[in-house]
Scaffold this motif. Structure first.
Motif, PDB file in Angstrom:
ATOM      1  N   LYS A  88       0.788  -1.157   0.039  1.00 33.71           N
ATOM      2  CA  LYS A  88       0.078  -0.105   0.234  1.00 33.71           C
ATOM      3  C   LYS A  88       0.978   1.294  -0.080  1.00 33.71           C
ATOM      4  O   LYS A  88       0.628   2.220  -0.704  1.00 33.71           O
TER       5      LYS A  88
ATOM      6  N   PRO B 268      -8.192   2.459  -9.034  1.00 25.86           N
ATOM      7  CA  PRO B 268      -7.381   2.945  -7.853  1.00 25.86           C
ATOM      8  C   PRO B 268      -5.888   2.969  -8.396  1.00 25.86           C
ATOM      9  O   PRO B 268      -5.540   2.269  -9.396  1.00 25.86           O
TER      10      PRO B 268
ATOM     11  N   TYR C 173      -7.164   9.843  -4.703  1.00 24.86           N
ATOM     12  CA  TYR C 173      -7.453   9.062  -5.720  1.00 24.86           C
ATOM     13  C   TYR C 173      -8.136   9.586  -6.674  1.00 24.86           C
ATOM     14  O   TYR C 173      -9.085  10.482  -6.833  1.00 24.86           O
TER      15      TYR C 173
ATOM     16  N   ASN D 250     -13.035   0.652  -1.887  1.00 25.91           N
ATOM     17  CA  ASN D 250     -12.226  -0.341  -2.688  1.00 25.91           C
ATOM     18  C   ASN D 250     -12.883  -0.404  -3.947  1.00 25.91           C
ATOM     19  O   ASN D 250     -12.077  -1.136  -4.773  1.00 25.91           O
TER      20      ASN D 250
ATOM     21  N   ARG E 211      -6.864   8.339   0.349  1.00 21.01           N
ATOM     22  CA  ARG E 211      -8.122   8.395  -0.614  1.00 21.01           C
ATOM     23  C   ARG E 211      -8.313   9.809  -1.189  1.00 21.01           C
ATOM     24  O   ARG E 211      -8.953  10.091  -2.204  1.00 21.01           O
TER      25      ARG E 211
ATOM     26  N   VAL F 273      -1.494   2.135  -3.691  1.00 21.53           N
ATOM     27  CA  VAL F 273      -2.490   3.024  -3.339  1.00 21.53           C
ATOM     28  C   VAL F 273      -1.888   4.404  -2.987  1.00 21.53           C
ATOM     29  O   VAL F 273      -2.700   5.199  -3.244  1.00 21.53           O
TER      30      VAL F 273
END
Length: 436
Positions: free
Chosen positions: A82, A356, A193, A335, A190, A361
């Protein structure tokens, strides 16, 4: 570190020859999918705070043009894919050292990921001349102590979410870095993202009309055959359901992502109210909450509800934004990849997929952190201590009826928690965000 020029986005204006609002949005989606993730960040970065300290002179290591060299404290599972590779892949960044108390595991990680050096002691990593900045990847129970040592060492820091076990711990961390005049970033990745850059742009262009409400629901199936005593921990929750380590139950770990996203997409929340409870049968007094419900408001009269049920009969997760022209639905918002836009006038719905970041990520957010540190301008990153503190405050308000005031080692004596002391653990509005 925290001062910078205005990053206020210019209002978007339609170009001639594109008469349809929906056609404009469809083209915008295609363009954003084709663009590198960091291009979208230009419209998302928060404004610097007026009370922020003035710019510092650039550190000496910036003057020789070499990459920003990172050290990781706590090279566990989250760093395997990650986050860890993001420090090696980001432009202008290198992973120079890792630390884990288990020396054998630290050495193994360094060998597998081709990291030049490893340590089994925090102070040894902080004293390593090859480390310019630090990523704290330990569970939350170790964040405060570690962060204070990083701040004392004068190194920029990127800390895993949530910032700490409580707002009180997060506030101490933020104060230490403000005093040291070095930046503190929080790994609410996020925010960077592509999916949520698109959602934020859609909400701001008015494609849904006037936004009126937001709804979030999460259900996770209870562990098969588990008693309340084993609870979620028996089903694989591990440290995430150990209050002394995580600060609460899975809500603190999983729910913090959603709360931060709401803050990012809607702006700071207010009128936050909620309750927490245990649904697991035969739960022990030390077991954390496994059910949470929350109400909130945001700017322009938007209202919202959110529920987290970790002792449900099935698995479900959905996030919806409702406007007077249409509704945006995000199945599996944490997700997933699908986005569904439905219009109230009966027009055909739109749907699209936003993948993603891969392979790491966290890489888009890490890149923004590297850029911010190298530019000596923390506002170039969308996830700062200020926003992390707001998320910590939302969590404290919702959990106050379960644990009481989350200060002074509240996890040490469960008998003092309102839920165990016969007081009303479902009482709303005991605290406000402003009181924290």
């Amino acid at each position: 570190w925290l001062q910078g020029g205005s990053m206020r986005p210019r209002p978007w204006r339609p170009r001639a020859g594109i008469p349809s609002r929906r056609r404009r949005w469809a083209i915008g989606i295609c363009l954003s999918l084709a663009a590198p993730p960091l291009v979208a960040l230009a419209v998302a970065w928060p404004q610097p705070q007026p009370s922020s300290p003035p710019r510092m002179a650039a550190p000496n290591w910036l003057l020789d043009g070499r990459p920003l060299r990172w050290g990781i404290i706590g090279c566990g599972d989250v760093t395997e894919k990650k986050s860890g590779p993001g420090f090696q892949r980001a432009n202008g960044s290198e992973l120079a050292a890792v630390m884990r108390r288990d020396a054998a595991k630290a050495a193994d990680y360094a060998e597998r990921h081709q990291v030049p050096s490893w340590h089994s002691d925090v102070d040894a990593l902080l004293a390593d001349a090859s480390v310019d900045a630090v990523y704290i990847a330990t569970p939350p129970g170790a964040h405060l102590e570690t962060a204070l040592r990083v701040a004392a060492a004068g190194k920029p820091c990127y800390v895993e979410k949530p910032m700490g076990r409580s707002y009180d711990e997060a506030a101490q961390m933020a104060a230490a870095f403000a005093e040291a005049r070095v930046p503190l970033f929080v790994a609410y990745y996020r925010r960077a993202y592509p999916r949520y850059q698109q959602v934020r742009a859609l909400l701001r262009t008015g494609e849904l009309g006037r936004l009126t409400s937001v709804r979030y629901e999460l259900e996770r199936r209870a562990p098969t055959g588990s008693s309340g005593t084993a609870g979620v921990a028996g089903g694989g929750g591990g440290w995430r359901v150990d209050v002394a380590t995580s600060g609460g139950g899975l809500f603190v770990d999983v729910g913090s992502h959603l709360l931060d996203l709401l803050d990012f997409l809607l702006g700071p929340l207010h009128d936050v109210r909620g309750r927490a409870a245990r649904k697991a049968p035969d739960a022990s007094p030390a077991q954390p909450e496994d059910f949470v419900e929350m109400q909130f408001a945001a700017a322009d009269g938007v209202t919202g509800t959110a529920t987290w049920d970790f002792w449900a009969e099935d698995d479900l997760e959905v996030l919806q934004f409702v406007g007077d022209r249409g509704t945006l639905t995000l199945p599996d918002p944490m997700n997933g990849v699908e986005n569904i836009l439905e219009y109230n006038d009966g027009s055909p719905p739109m749907s699209w997929v936003t993948n993603p970041p891969t392979p790491s990520v966290q890489e888009p957010l890490i890149q923004s952190v590297v850029d911010a540190v190298r530019a000596v301008n923390a506002s170039l990153c969308p996830s700062l201590a200020e926003s992390g503190l707001r998320t910590a405050a939302y969590i404290d308000v919702v959990l106050e009826g379960f644990y009481g005031r989350r200060v002074d080692g509240y996890w040490k004596d469960p008998s003092t928690w309102p839920v165990n002391a016969g007081r009303d653990s479902a009482k709303d509005g005991l605290l406000s965000v402003s009181e924290l």
